[in-house]
Design a protein around this motif. Structure first.
Motif, PDB file in Angstrom:
ATOM      1  N   VAL A   1       0.541  -0.815  -0.074  1.00 20.88           N
ATOM      2  CA  VAL A   1       0.008   0.012   0.175  1.00 20.88           C
ATOM      3  C   VAL A   1       1.116   1.451   0.055  1.00 20.88           C
ATOM      4  O   VAL A   1       1.463   1.235   0.932  1.00 20.88           O
ATOM      5  CB  VAL A   1      -1.346   0.052   0.988  1.00 20.88           C
ATOM      6  N   PRO A   2       0.953   2.341  -1.148  1.00 27.19           N
ATOM      7  CA  PRO A   2      -0.336   2.050  -2.075  1.00 27.19           C
ATOM      8  C   PRO A   2      -0.184   0.742  -3.447  1.00 27.19           C
ATOM      9  O   PRO A   2       0.881   0.863  -3.635  1.00 27.19           O
ATOM     10  CB  PRO A   2      -0.190   3.236  -2.740  1.00 27.19           C
ATOM     11  N   THR A   3      -1.096   0.818  -3.605  1.00 25.76           N
ATOM     12  CA  THR A   3      -1.339  -0.272  -4.761  1.00 25.76           C
ATOM     13  C   THR A   3      -1.221   0.618  -5.698  1.00 25.76           C
ATOM     14  O   THR A   3      -2.130   1.256  -6.080  1.00 25.76           O
ATOM     15  CB  THR A   3      -2.519  -1.265  -4.514  1.00 25.76           C
ATOM     16  N   PRO A   4      -0.391  -0.131  -6.765  1.00 24.70           N
ATOM     17  CA  PRO A   4      -0.001   0.436  -8.369  1.00 24.70           C
ATOM     18  C   PRO A   4      -1.429   0.869  -8.973  1.00 24.70           C
ATOM     19  O   PRO A   4      -2.311  -0.229  -8.855  1.00 24.70           O
ATOM     20  CB  PRO A   4       0.615  -0.377  -9.069  1.00 24.70           C
ATOM     21  N   ALA A   5      -1.376   1.643  -9.296  1.00 27.04           N
ATOM     22  CA  ALA A   5      -3.022   2.676 -10.195  1.00 27.04           C
ATOM     23  C   ALA A   5      -3.495   2.294  -9.690  1.00 27.04           C
ATOM     24  O   ALA A   5      -5.130   2.372 -10.231  1.00 27.04           O
ATOM     25  CB  ALA A   5      -3.173   1.449 -11.566  1.00 27.04           C
ATOM     26  N   CYS A   6      -3.946   2.327  -8.106  1.00 26.36           N
ATOM     27  CA  CYS A   6      -5.058   2.382  -7.472  1.00 26.36           C
ATOM     28  C   CYS A   6      -4.994   3.861  -6.873  1.00 26.36           C
ATOM     29  O   CYS A   6      -4.028   5.010  -6.264  1.00 26.36           O
ATOM     30  CB  CYS A   6      -5.504   1.531  -6.294  1.00 26.36           C
ATOM     31  N   HIS A   7      -6.663   4.450  -6.543  1.00 24.59           N
ATOM     32  CA  HIS A   7      -6.361   6.136  -6.758  1.00 24.59           C
ATOM     33  C   HIS A   7      -7.289   6.601  -5.140  1.00 24.59           C
ATOM     34  O   HIS A   7      -7.891   7.302  -4.852  1.00 24.59           O
ATOM     35  CB  HIS A   7      -6.674   7.168  -7.327  1.00 24.59           C
ATOM     36  N   CYS A   8      -7.581   5.115  -4.279  1.00 27.71           N
ATOM     37  CA  CYS A   8      -7.849   5.335  -3.472  1.00 27.71           C
ATOM     38  C   CYS A   8      -7.870   6.129  -2.368  1.00 27.71           C
ATOM     39  O   CYS A   8      -6.808   6.595  -2.102  1.00 27.71           O
ATOM     40  CB  CYS A   8      -8.690   3.583  -3.384  1.00 27.71           C
ATOM     41  N   ASN A   9      -8.867   6.392  -1.219  1.00 26.67           N
ATOM     42  CA  ASN A   9      -8.361   7.277  -0.222  1.00 26.67           C
ATOM     43  C   ASN A   9      -6.940   6.922   0.543  1.00 26.67           C
ATOM     44  O   ASN A   9      -6.305   7.771   1.373  1.00 26.67           O
ATOM     45  CB  ASN A   9      -9.369   7.808   1.234  1.00 26.67           C
ATOM     46  N   VAL A  10      -6.999   5.690   0.619  1.00 25.87           N
ATOM     47  CA  VAL A  10      -5.925   5.211   1.253  1.00 25.87           C
ATOM     48  C   VAL A  10      -4.403   4.999   0.544  1.00 25.87           C
ATOM     49  O   VAL A  10      -3.539   5.381   0.876  1.00 25.87           O
ATOM     50  CB  VAL A  10      -6.216   3.415   1.702  1.00 25.87           C
ATOM     51  N   CYS A  11      -4.643   4.709  -0.367  1.00 23.78           N
ATOM     52  CA  CYS A  11      -3.261   4.287  -1.280  1.00 23.78           C
ATOM     53  C   CYS A  11      -3.301   6.062  -1.681  1.00 23.78           C
ATOM     54  O   CYS A  11      -2.195   6.147  -2.213  1.00 23.78           O
ATOM     55  CB  CYS A  11      -3.572   4.242  -2.452  1.00 23.78           C
ATOM     56  N   THR A  12      -3.838   7.608  -1.647  1.00 23.73           N
ATOM     57  CA  THR A  12      -3.699   8.414  -2.022  1.00 23.73           C
ATOM     58  C   THR A  12      -3.500   9.210  -0.719  1.00 23.73           C
ATOM     59  O   THR A  12      -3.180  10.488  -0.652  1.00 23.73           O
ATOM     60  CB  THR A  12      -4.525   9.199  -3.042  1.00 23.73           C
ATOM     61  N   SER A  13      -3.444   8.292   0.832  1.00 21.85           N
ATOM     62  CA  SER A  13      -3.546   8.933   1.783  1.00 21.85           C
ATOM     63  C   SER A  13      -1.720   9.772   1.926  1.00 21.85           C
ATOM     64  O   SER A  13      -0.671   8.724   0.837  1.00 21.85           O
ATOM     65  CB  SER A  13      -3.250   8.237   3.134  1.00 21.85           C
ATOM     66  N   THR A  14      -1.333  10.584   2.828  1.00 24.06           N
ATOM     67  CA  THR A  14      -0.137  11.980   2.969  1.00 24.06           C
ATOM     68  C   THR A  14       0.247  10.977   4.533  1.00 24.06           C
ATOM     69  O   THR A  14       1.350  10.838   4.305  1.00 24.06           O
ATOM     70  CB  THR A  14      -0.059  13.122   3.102  1.00 24.06           C
ATOM     71  N   ASP A  15      -0.370  10.388   5.094  1.00 22.67           N
ATOM     72  CA  ASP A  15      -0.425   9.958   6.561  1.00 22.67           C
ATOM     73  C   ASP A  15       0.622   8.605   6.255  1.00 22.67           C
ATOM     74  O   ASP A  15       0.414   7.312   5.702  1.00 22.67           O
ATOM     75  CB  ASP A  15      -1.452   9.300   7.211  1.00 22.67           C
ATOM     76  N   PHE A  16       2.223   8.217   7.222  1.00 21.00           N
ATOM     77  CA  PHE A  16       2.896   7.652   6.440  1.00 21.00           C
ATOM     78  C   PHE A  16       1.903   6.243   7.314  1.00 21.00           C
ATOM     79  O   PHE A  16       3.252   4.994   6.857  1.00 21.00           O
ATOM     80  CB  PHE A  16       4.038   7.894   7.310  1.00 21.00           C
ATOM     81  N   HIS A  17       1.254   6.554   7.934  1.00 16.62           N
ATOM     82  CA  HIS A  17       0.661   5.398   8.824  1.00 16.62           C
ATOM     83  C   HIS A  17       0.666   4.240   7.599  1.00 16.62           C
ATOM     84  O   HIS A  17       0.193   3.166   8.352  1.00 16.62           O
ATOM     85  CB  HIS A  17      -0.409   5.163   9.718  1.00 16.62           C
ATOM     86  N   ASP A  18       0.124   4.813   6.036  1.00 14.28           N
ATOM     87  CA  ASP A  18      -1.050   4.066   5.623  1.00 14.28           C
ATOM     88  C   ASP A  18       0.482   3.665   4.742  1.00 14.28           C
ATOM     89  O   ASP A  18      -0.498   3.177   3.129  1.00 14.28           O
ATOM     90  CB  ASP A  18      -1.706   5.370   4.981  1.00 14.28           C
ATOM     91  N   LYS A  19       1.195   3.539   4.675  1.00 18.94           N
ATOM     92  CA  LYS A  19       2.487   2.631   3.503  1.00 18.94           C
ATOM     93  C   LYS A  19       2.710   1.761   3.930  1.00 18.94           C
ATOM     94  O   LYS A  19       3.891   1.938   5.391  1.00 18.94           O
ATOM     95  CB  LYS A  19       3.661   4.168   3.816  1.00 18.94           C
ATOM     96  N   ARG A  20       2.283   0.681   3.049  1.00 14.25           N
ATOM     97  CA  ARG A  20       2.705  -0.632   3.700  1.00 14.25           C
ATOM     98  C   ARG A  20       3.338  -1.143   2.926  1.00 14.25           C
ATOM     99  O   ARG A  20       2.895  -1.611   2.024  1.00 14.25           O
ATOM    100  CB  ARG A  20       1.383  -0.910   4.218  1.00 14.25           C
ATOM    101  N   LEU A  21       4.541  -1.604   3.639  1.00 14.41           N
ATOM    102  CA  LEU A  21       5.928  -2.812   2.599  1.00 14.41           C
ATOM    103  C   LEU A  21       5.417  -3.951   2.700  1.00 14.41           C
ATOM    104  O   LEU A  21       4.252  -3.737   3.982  1.00 14.41           O
ATOM    105  CB  LEU A  21       7.066  -2.183   2.489  1.00 14.41           C
ATOM    106  N   ARG A  22       5.704  -4.969   2.048  1.00 17.98           N
ATOM    107  CA  ARG A  22       5.072  -6.225   1.793  1.00 17.98           C
ATOM    108  C   ARG A  22       6.213  -7.166   3.566  1.00 17.98           C
ATOM    109  O   ARG A  22       6.727  -6.331   3.904  1.00 17.98           O
ATOM    110  CB  ARG A  22       6.102  -7.045   0.991  1.00 17.98           C
TER     111      ARG A  22
END
Length: 262
Positions: free
Chosen positions: A14-35
């Motif tokens: 997350v973000p997922t490629p080619a996705c523009h949902c509110n999670v994937c476009t969030s600027t909150d670092f908590h929403d950046k989830r690597l594998r």
């Protein structure tokens, strides 16, 4: 014992490629989830759990200086795609070989996917691995006792791990009864919760919460979350006491039995 969450996302991140949902476009670092991957530090040793395709960045971000061994849950790419990036850490160890603990099917996959690492005359500079085949019996890693236990990833039996008062589970759909007995009552449980809706091979949030309630750890941290789980801040506000969504870079302390008795 300290655990660092290197990655808390699912196979697409997350973000997922080619996705523009509110999670994937969030600027909150908590929403950046690597594998999903984690580093356990205890008794002066550094034990890596899984090594996915984001490992190089995770290692640089966290300033990881040493790894003494790797525990592998299963051989899906999002959990083993970074093994070639262990080269600098292999060079620090005796015979330049990284101890890797995994089931026999995972070992076979390693030989098939990375034959250059196991050739009779390997190319200079390739990572070298000392593969240890595990099943369900406890074993010692760098002097640390580890208890492996079965986890059902749909029809694939993979492994969870208990070290002291920490249990780490990922990609679980069903936790067998024998594994529940091993995990029940731990101080800290790490468990996957993919999304709100049911999934054919991963637990949903409600299934994860049901299992947490049964196992009653002191604290539980959710991992392997997709963008469908929503934003970190919203999810955190919905969870019961003692259950938290993990995030990349989070470091937690796991109480040992002596501390719990004080």
């Amino acid at each position: 014992m300290q655990l660092t969450f290197l990655g808390t996302g699912t196979s697409t991140g997350v973000p997922t490629p080619a996705c523009h949902c509110n999670v994937c476009t969030s600027t909150d670092f908590h929403d950046k989830r690597l594998r999903a991957s984690a580093l356990v530090e205890t008794a002066g040793k550094h034990i890596l759990i899984d090594c996915g395709p984001d490992f190089r960045y995770q290692a640089l971000r966290e300033g990881i200086e040493r790894i003494d061994a790797v525990l592998v849950t299963h051989s899906h790419y999002d959990h083993v795609g970074g093994f070639d990036d262990l080269r600098p850490y292999c060079a620090q160890l005796p015979d330049n070989r990284m101890p890797v603990y995994c089931t026999a099917d995972v070992a076979a996959d390693f030989h098939a996917r990375m034959p250059y690492c196991f050739a009779e005359h390997p190319y200079p500079g390739v990572p070298k691995f000392d593969i240890h085949i595990i099943d369900k019996s406890p074993f010692s890693v760098a002097g640390i006792e580890v208890i492996p236990f079965p986890v059902m990833h749909r029809n694939l039996e993979i492994r969870g791990y208990r070290m002291g008062n920490l249990a780490y589970i990922t990609d679980c759909l069903v936790l067998p009864e024998e594994s529940c007995d091993i995990v029940e009552g731990v101080d800290t449980l790490v468990i996957n919760a993919l999304r709100f809706k049911p999934h054919y091979s991963h637990m949903s949030l409600s299934q994860a919460l049901e299992l947490i309630s049964r196992l009653h750890p002191r604290k539980a941290y959710l991992i392997h979350m997709s963008h469908d789980i929503g934003m970190h801040s919203a999810l955190e506000s919905q969870l019961p006491h003692g259950v938290l969504p993990a995030y990349d870079g989070l470091k937690i302390h796991i109480q040992d039995r002596t501390e719990m008795g004080r």
